[in-house]
Design a protein around this motif. Structure first.
Motif, mmCIF file in Angstrom:
data_model
loop_
_atom_site.group_PDB
_atom_site.id
_atom_site.type_symbol
_atom_site.label_atom_id
_atom_site.label_comp_id
_atom_site.label_asym_id
_atom_site.label_seq_id
_atom_site.Cartn_x
_atom_site.Cartn_y
_atom_site.Cartn_z
ATOM 1 N N LYS A 27 0.837 -1.217 0.000
ATOM 2 C CA LYS A 27 0.000 0.000 0.000
ATOM 3 C C LYS A 27 0.866 1.260 0.000
ATOM 4 O O LYS A 27 0.660 2.167 -0.811
ATOM 5 C CB LYS A 27 -0.924 0.024 1.251
ATOM 6 C CG LYS A 27 -1.885 -1.145 1.337
ATOM 7 C CD LYS A 27 -2.748 -1.074 2.577
ATOM 8 C CE LYS A 27 -1.971 -1.245 3.889
ATOM 9 N NZ LYS A 27 -1.245 -2.537 3.995
ATOM 10 N N SER A 28 1.832 1.284 0.927
ATOM 11 C CA SER A 28 2.683 2.482 1.013
ATOM 12 C C SER A 28 3.518 2.647 -0.253
ATOM 13 O O SER A 28 3.758 3.770 -0.705
ATOM 14 C CB SER A 28 3.598 2.398 2.235
ATOM 15 O OG SER A 28 2.817 2.313 3.405
ATOM 16 N N SER A 29 3.943 1.519 -0.844
ATOM 17 C CA SER A 29 4.715 1.592 -2.094
ATOM 18 C C SER A 29 3.859 2.196 -3.191
ATOM 19 O O SER A 29 4.336 3.011 -3.991
ATOM 20 C CB SER A 29 5.173 0.200 -2.533
ATOM 21 O OG SER A 29 5.842 -0.457 -1.499
ATOM 22 N N GLU A 48 4.101 -1.761 9.225
ATOM 23 C CA GLU A 48 4.924 -0.549 9.198
ATOM 24 C C GLU A 48 4.049 0.702 9.343
ATOM 25 O O GLU A 48 4.341 1.600 10.108
ATOM 26 C CB GLU A 48 5.710 -0.496 7.878
ATOM 27 C CG GLU A 48 6.548 0.748 7.681
ATOM 28 C CD GLU A 48 7.637 0.903 8.727
ATOM 29 O OE1 GLU A 48 8.204 -0.113 9.155
ATOM 30 O OE2 GLU A 48 7.904 2.066 9.126
ATOM 31 N N THR A 49 2.958 0.731 8.599
ATOM 32 C CA THR A 49 2.064 1.886 8.667
ATOM 33 C C THR A 49 1.032 1.638 9.757
ATOM 34 O O THR A 49 0.320 0.631 9.712
ATOM 35 C CB THR A 49 1.366 2.108 7.304
ATOM 36 O OG1 THR A 49 2.349 2.102 6.282
ATOM 37 C CG2 THR A 49 0.590 3.414 7.276
ATOM 38 N N THR A 50 0.981 2.530 10.735
ATOM 39 C CA THR A 50 0.029 2.313 11.837
ATOM 40 C C THR A 50 -1.045 3.396 11.916
ATOM 41 O O THR A 50 -2.078 3.185 12.537
ATOM 42 C CB THR A 50 0.766 2.257 13.196
ATOM 43 O OG1 THR A 50 1.559 3.447 13.299
ATOM 44 C CG2 THR A 50 1.655 1.040 13.312
ATOM 45 N N VAL A 68 -4.454 8.643 0.600
ATOM 46 C CA VAL A 68 -4.275 8.389 2.034
ATOM 47 C C VAL A 68 -3.663 7.014 2.224
ATOM 48 O O VAL A 68 -4.236 6.006 1.780
ATOM 49 C CB VAL A 68 -5.623 8.468 2.792
ATOM 50 C CG1 VAL A 68 -5.389 8.440 4.299
ATOM 51 C CG2 VAL A 68 -6.403 9.709 2.388
ATOM 52 N N ASP A 69 -2.491 6.981 2.844
ATOM 53 C CA ASP A 69 -1.856 5.701 3.174
ATOM 54 C C ASP A 69 -2.472 5.232 4.495
ATOM 55 O O ASP A 69 -2.668 6.037 5.411
ATOM 56 C CB ASP A 69 -0.339 5.912 3.334
ATOM 57 C CG ASP A 69 0.417 4.593 3.403
ATOM 58 O OD1 ASP A 69 -0.174 3.545 3.074
ATOM 59 O OD2 ASP A 69 1.609 4.620 3.792
ATOM 60 N N THR A 70 -2.791 3.953 4.576
ATOM 61 C CA THR A 70 -3.504 3.445 5.767
ATOM 62 C C THR A 70 -2.830 2.188 6.317
ATOM 63 O O THR A 70 -2.084 1.522 5.593
ATOM 64 C CB THR A 70 -4.955 3.065 5.381
ATOM 65 O OG1 THR A 70 -4.893 1.913 4.513
ATOM 66 C CG2 THR A 70 -5.696 4.183 4.674
HETATM 67 MG MG LIG Z 1 2.434 0.769 4.744
#
Ligand SMILES: [Mg+2]
Ligand SMILES: Nc1nc2c(ncn2[C@@H]2O[C@H](COP(=O)(O)OP(=O)(O)OP(=O)(O)O)[C@@H](O)[C@H]2O)c(=O)[nH]1
Length: 486
Positions: A27-29, A48-50, A68-70
């Motif tokens: 997702k973040s990528s 990693e993403t909280t 929006v990164d989730t």
């Molecule tokens: Mg992430």
């Protein structure tokens, strides 16, 4: 690019999409590549993403689109059980879920990841197409269907060797308004545009806004390429006309003087190139790129290393014509106007020059001096380079750098282990080896105009060369897109 808290409902007309999915699926990528932000944290470890973070793409100071990164779904099956048992107004299902669970740590991640969608963001659901579909995924997809929000699924294949794309596509048909393969580690500009085109179809209301987004992206891309062309042309002209010189008297050791000048000359040319690379990198919003040039790249070799010339595909004859790379590619000028050189000194200098180097007498030097100022005393000068091949080297290196930069999505973090594909290996030869005779003619004429002795420059030659650089950049961008297709 800025990050701020989630957009409130009715936040202008800037479209907003929340990127949801299982932990560690990319997702973040995906957000990183879509927003061209290489500072977003991506990690091989799940979780990693909280917290949600909104990344706004800005062009010329204007907010264009938000992603929006989730954090990933943690308890999809329990969440789905609640969704299925919900009997209230379907339009408020997310608000009610968050209200009911906001102080329950068990559902903390779900409450967090639903928040942007509850506030009006569309959904981009990311899956890893290199693994099979599991029950948890089906639960997540069903939850997203029950939210009733516009949603699109994207398949981000993490490992190329296994491909479950077809299985995912079959499942997606029932849950999503649109599906696309979008690989965060290979997607270039055109792939991002195609992704936005697909997003248009998930909700008619967003279509006009997304058309504006696509236009803004395309204009920005064009502008960057025009600037890249200007930076490259400018750096090449500066490098081709650059020279250093020093006064000499009877106490000067010509060998040392020449070595010092050569060192200064080379340093300056490397700096011109480095500055141009830096500009190109910044244009395409890469902050982390310096350390990641692929190991096989010709750019790992010094501008003046024989290996560079070899790799760029100079033929044996061209290499011979280039002569010894240090002495042979630079003009060395000795001004004998005032004193004349002692025979001994002349031989000493002659001895250290490589084949093909330019040795010019004082008369010519006087002609070339700006405004006819005679440089008193003997002078030793290194540069400008009188070898047409040098233009091709400079141009090739600039084009190769540009190709590396535009082919590298911002979400990709594994360049050290990156294995070049066949297409990359073929790129090893310089682009100039594939130029048409017409294009070579443009280069030769331009080279003559910048390095020649005429005081009035041939402006048409410079323009033709800039147009050629622009064409080559466009060709590379299109080629990169073809190679970038998953
Ligand atoms: Mg992430
Ligand atoms: N080779 C390859 N690796 C990828 C791709 N997408 C993501 N990865 C890697 O997969 C790992 C997880 O990526 P992230 O983007 O952090 O995943 P995430 O979904 O945000 O993970 P969480 O925040 O933990 O939920 C990282 O090591 C990425 O570099 C891809 O397309 N190809």
């Amino acid at each position: 690019m800025t990050s701020d808290r989630m957009a409130a409902p009715g936040h202008g007309t800037v479209p907003e999409f929340a990127v949801l999915g299982h932990p560690n699926e990319g997702k973040s990528s995906v957000v990183s590549t879509l927003t061209e932000d290489d500072q977003i944290r991506v990690s091989p470890f799940p979780g990693e993403t909280t917290v949600c973070r909104t990344y706004t793409v800005k062009i010329d100071g204007r907010d264009i689109i938000r992603f929006v990164d989730t954090p990933g779904f943690q308890v999809p099956r329990q969440t789905l059980a609640w969704f299925r048992s919900y009997e209230g107004d379907a339009g408020h299902i997310l608000d009610r879920f968050i209200q009911a669970h906001k102080s329950d740590p068990f559902f903390a991640d779900e409450c967090e990841l639903f928040a942007p969608v509850a506030r009006g963001a569309g959904i981009i659901y990311v899956v890893n197409g290199s693994r099979p579909v599991r029950n948890d995924d089906l639960a997540e997809m069903e939850i997203l269907r029950l939210t009733g929000r516009p949603r699109m699924a994207i398949i981000n294949a993490k490992h190329m060797e296994k491909d479950y794309t077809r299985a995912w596509r079959q499942e997606f048909g029932r849950y999503f308004n649109a599906v696309r393969v979008f690989n965060s580690n290979t997607a270039g500009f055109y792939e991002r545009i195609r992704m936005l085109e697909s997003l248009k179809s998930i909700d008619q209301e967003w279509e006009p806004a997304l058309i504006r987004v696509i236009q803004a992206f395309e204009q920005e891309w064009e502008k960057r390429n025009r600037l890249a062309c200007a930076y490259i042309s400018h750096a090449i002209e500066k490098s081709l006309t650059f020279s250093v010189s020093t006064g000499m008297d009877d106490t000067t050791d010509p060998v040392t003087a020449k070595e010092n000048l050569s060192t200064t000359y080379k340093k300056n040319l490397r700096d011109i190139e480095k500055t141009m690379f830096h500009h190109i990198r910044s244009l395409f919003k890469h902050k982390e790129y310096e350390v990641h040039l692929p190991e096989y790249s010709v750019l790992q070799h010094d501008l003046f290393a024989r290996k560079t010339w070899d790799l760029l595909g100079l033929t044996g004859t061209q290499l011979a014509a280039a002569g010894a790379l240090v002495g042979g590619t630079m003009g060395v000028m000795i001004d004998t106007a005032a004193h004349g050189l002692s025979f001994g000194m002349f031989t000493a200098i002659g001895g250290i020059l490589g084949a093909g180097s330019a040795m010019m007498g004082g008369r010519r030097m006087a002609e070339q001096s700006p405004a006819g100022i005679r440089l008193g005393g003997d002078r030793l000068q290194v540069g400008p380079n009188k070898n047409l091949q040098f233009l091709y080297i400079l141009l090739d290196r600039a084009l190769i750098y540009y190709a590396h930069i535009i082919a590298r999505p911002h979400g990709r973090r594994d360049m050290k282990n990156f294995q070049p594909g066949q297409a990359d290996k073929e790129k090893k030869l310089g682009f100039s080896t594939r130029m048409t005779p017409g294009q070579r003619q443009i280069c030769a004429r331009y080279f003559k105009s910048v390095t020649g002795r005429k005081l009035v420059r041939d402006k048409k030659a410079a323009l033709a060369f800039a147009v050629l650089v622009q064409t080559l950049l466009e060709d590379i961008a299109k080629q990169t897109d073809k190679n970038g297709q998953p």
